[in-house]
Scaffold this active site. Structure first.
Site, PDB file in Angstrom:
ATOM      1  N   CYS A  98      38.325  49.484  83.083  1.00  0.00           N
ATOM      2  CA  CYS A  98      38.657  50.767  83.150  1.00  0.00           C
ATOM      3  C   CYS A  98      37.647  51.723  82.247  1.00  0.00           C
ATOM      4  O   CYS A  98      37.658  53.015  82.343  1.00  0.00           O
ATOM      5  CB  CYS A  98      40.046  51.234  82.871  1.00  0.00           C
ATOM      6  N   HIS A 157      42.771  58.885  77.547  1.00  0.00           N
ATOM      7  CA  HIS A 157      42.918  57.733  78.658  1.00  0.00           C
ATOM      8  C   HIS A 157      44.162  57.741  79.270  1.00  0.00           C
ATOM      9  O   HIS A 157      44.410  57.555  80.394  1.00  0.00           O
ATOM     10  CB  HIS A 157      42.907  56.487  78.017  1.00  0.00           C
ATOM     11  N   HIS A 213      45.734  56.070  88.184  1.00  0.00           N
ATOM     12  CA  HIS A 213      44.653  55.426  87.407  1.00  0.00           C
ATOM     13  C   HIS A 213      43.621  55.122  88.305  1.00  0.00           C
ATOM     14  O   HIS A 213      43.991  54.042  89.278  1.00  0.00           O
ATOM     15  CB  HIS A 213      45.370  54.142  86.552  1.00  0.00           C
ATOM     16  N   LYS A 227      45.407  61.624  84.491  1.00  0.00           N
ATOM     17  CA  LYS A 227      46.228  60.316  85.395  1.00  0.00           C
ATOM     18  C   LYS A 227      47.557  60.741  85.917  1.00  0.00           C
ATOM     19  O   LYS A 227      48.051  60.121  86.821  1.00  0.00           O
ATOM     20  CB  LYS A 227      46.180  58.974  84.572  1.00  0.00           C
ATOM     21  N   PHE A 283      40.777  46.640  79.865  1.00  0.00           N
ATOM     22  CA  PHE A 283      41.025  45.443  79.474  1.00  0.00           C
ATOM     23  C   PHE A 283      39.993  44.844  78.747  1.00  0.00           C
ATOM     24  O   PHE A 283      38.719  45.053  79.180  1.00  0.00           O
ATOM     25  CB  PHE A 283      41.575  44.569  81.053  1.00  0.00           C
ATOM     26  N   GLU A 313      46.758  55.202  71.529  1.00  0.00           N
ATOM     27  CA  GLU A 313      45.823  56.141  71.654  1.00  0.00           C
ATOM     28  C   GLU A 313      46.233  57.628  70.913  1.00  0.00           C
ATOM     29  O   GLU A 313      45.429  58.215  70.268  1.00  0.00           O
ATOM     30  CB  GLU A 313      45.456  56.666  73.182  1.00  0.00           C
TER      31      GLU A 313
END
Length: 261
Positions: free
Chosen positions: A21, A152, A189, A184, A247, A163
Site C-alpha cells: 500500500c 494512511h 482503500h 479512505k 504490509f 498512526e
C-alpha cells in the site's frame, strides 16, 4: 507500462514499484528523487490496483474487512477497512524544462521499514515517525508548518492507533493544531493506488485551500490527539503531508508544497 512507453515513443527507464500500500507514494517519491539528482528531467509516476476475488479473499482471511461495510478511520468503534479501486498518475518535471503551470511541488519524501510484522503495524509507529521526520527535514519544514495530513487511516483497529501515536510523537506540542483526515473513509482503500491518489488529493487541497473530511466518525478514538477533520472546511496552508503504510512494514511519507495559482 512498456505499452504506454511504446505508444508515446518514450525511451527512458521503466520502473515498477510493488511494495503493497506504499507503492504509489514510493513511486512518486522516487520520481522526485530522480529529478532532484539530475538523472531525469521528466518522470510520469503514479499507482493503481485492480480489484479481484483473490484480493477480497486475502483481506477477508486476515479479518481486516469491515463487517459493517463502512470504513470509519479513527472512530472508537471502527471495525475494519473497505476495499476500493482507483488510480492516479502525475507528471513530475525539473524546473528548467517545465512548460506549464505546476499544481505544486514534491518538497520532501522518505521511506523506511519497521520490521515488526508481516501484516500488522508497529504499535509505536517507529518507522512512520522516521519517514515523517525525514520527509519534513528534506522539505525544510517543521511539524508546526504542516497545514494538513492525509493519513494512511485504513479504519482497522491496529493501524489507526499506531498512526495516531506516531503523529503525536512526531508532532510533539504542535499535534493538537494539525488537521488530519482519512479520505479512505470516502473511497475505500485503493491498495497500490492509494498513495498516488492521496498525493493528488493533497495537491487539490493545497490548490483550492480546503481540507477533506474523515467521514462516518461517531466517537473519536482516545488515541487521537490531532485535529480530526470531520467536515469539509476552508483553510489557508502551504504544506500538506501524506502517509502510506503497507504490509511487510513498508512506510512512505510525502510532503507537498503549494504553488500560487
Amino acid at each position: 507500462m512498456n505499452s504506454i512507453a511504446d505508444e508515446f515513443g518514450w525511451r527512458g527507464p521503466v520502473i515498477i514499484v510493488s511494495n503493497a500500500c506504499a507503492s504509489g507514494a514510493n513511486a512518486i517519491g522516487w520520481a522526485a528523487d530522480m529529478i532532484r539528482s539530475g538523472r531525469c528531467k521528466r518522470v510520469l509516476a503514479g499507482g493503481f490496483d485492480a480489484l479481484a476475488r483473490l484480493v477480497f479473499a486475502g483481506f477477508d482471511s486476515l479479518r481486516a474487512l469491515a463487517p459493517s461495510g463502512i470504513p470509519r478511520p479513527f472512530d472508537a468503534q471502527r471495525d475494519g477497512l473497505a476495499l476500493g479501486e482507483g488510480a492516479a498518475v502525475m507528471l513530475l518535471e525539473a524546473e528548467e524544462v517545465r512548460q506549464s503551470d505546476a499544481l505544486g511541488d514534491v518538497a520532501g519524501y522518505s521511506t523506511a521499514t519497521d520490521l515488526h510484522h508481516l501484516t500488522q503495524p508497529d504499535p509505536e509507529g517507529k518507522a512512520a515517525i522516521r519517514t515523517m521526520t525525514s520527509a519534513c527535514a528534506q522539505a525544510g519544514v517543521s511539524p508546526a508548518q504542516i497545514g494538513y495530513i492525509n493519513s494512511h487511516g485504513t479504519g482497522t483497529p491496529f493501524n489507526d492507533v499506531a498512526e495516531a501515536s506516531a503523529i503525536a510523537a512526531w508532532a510533539g506540542d504542535a499535534v493538537s493544531t494539525i488537521p488530519v483526515s482519512s479520505t479512505k473513509s470516502a473511497m475505500g482503500h485503493l491498495l497500490g493506488g492509494a498513495g498516488a491518489v492521496e498525493a493528488v488529493i493533497c495537491l487539490m487541497a493545497l490548490r483550492g485551500q480546503w481540507l477533506p473530511a474523515s467521514l462516518n466518525v461517531r466517537t473519536i478514538d482516545p488515541a487521537v490527539r490531532f485535529d480530526l477533520v470531520q467536515k469539509f472546511r476552508q483553510a489557508r496552508f502551504e504544506h500538506a503531508l501524506t502517509n502510506s503504510f503497507g504490509f511487510g512494514g513498508t512506510n512512505a511519507t510525502l510532503v507537498l508544497q503549494r504553488r500560487s495559482a
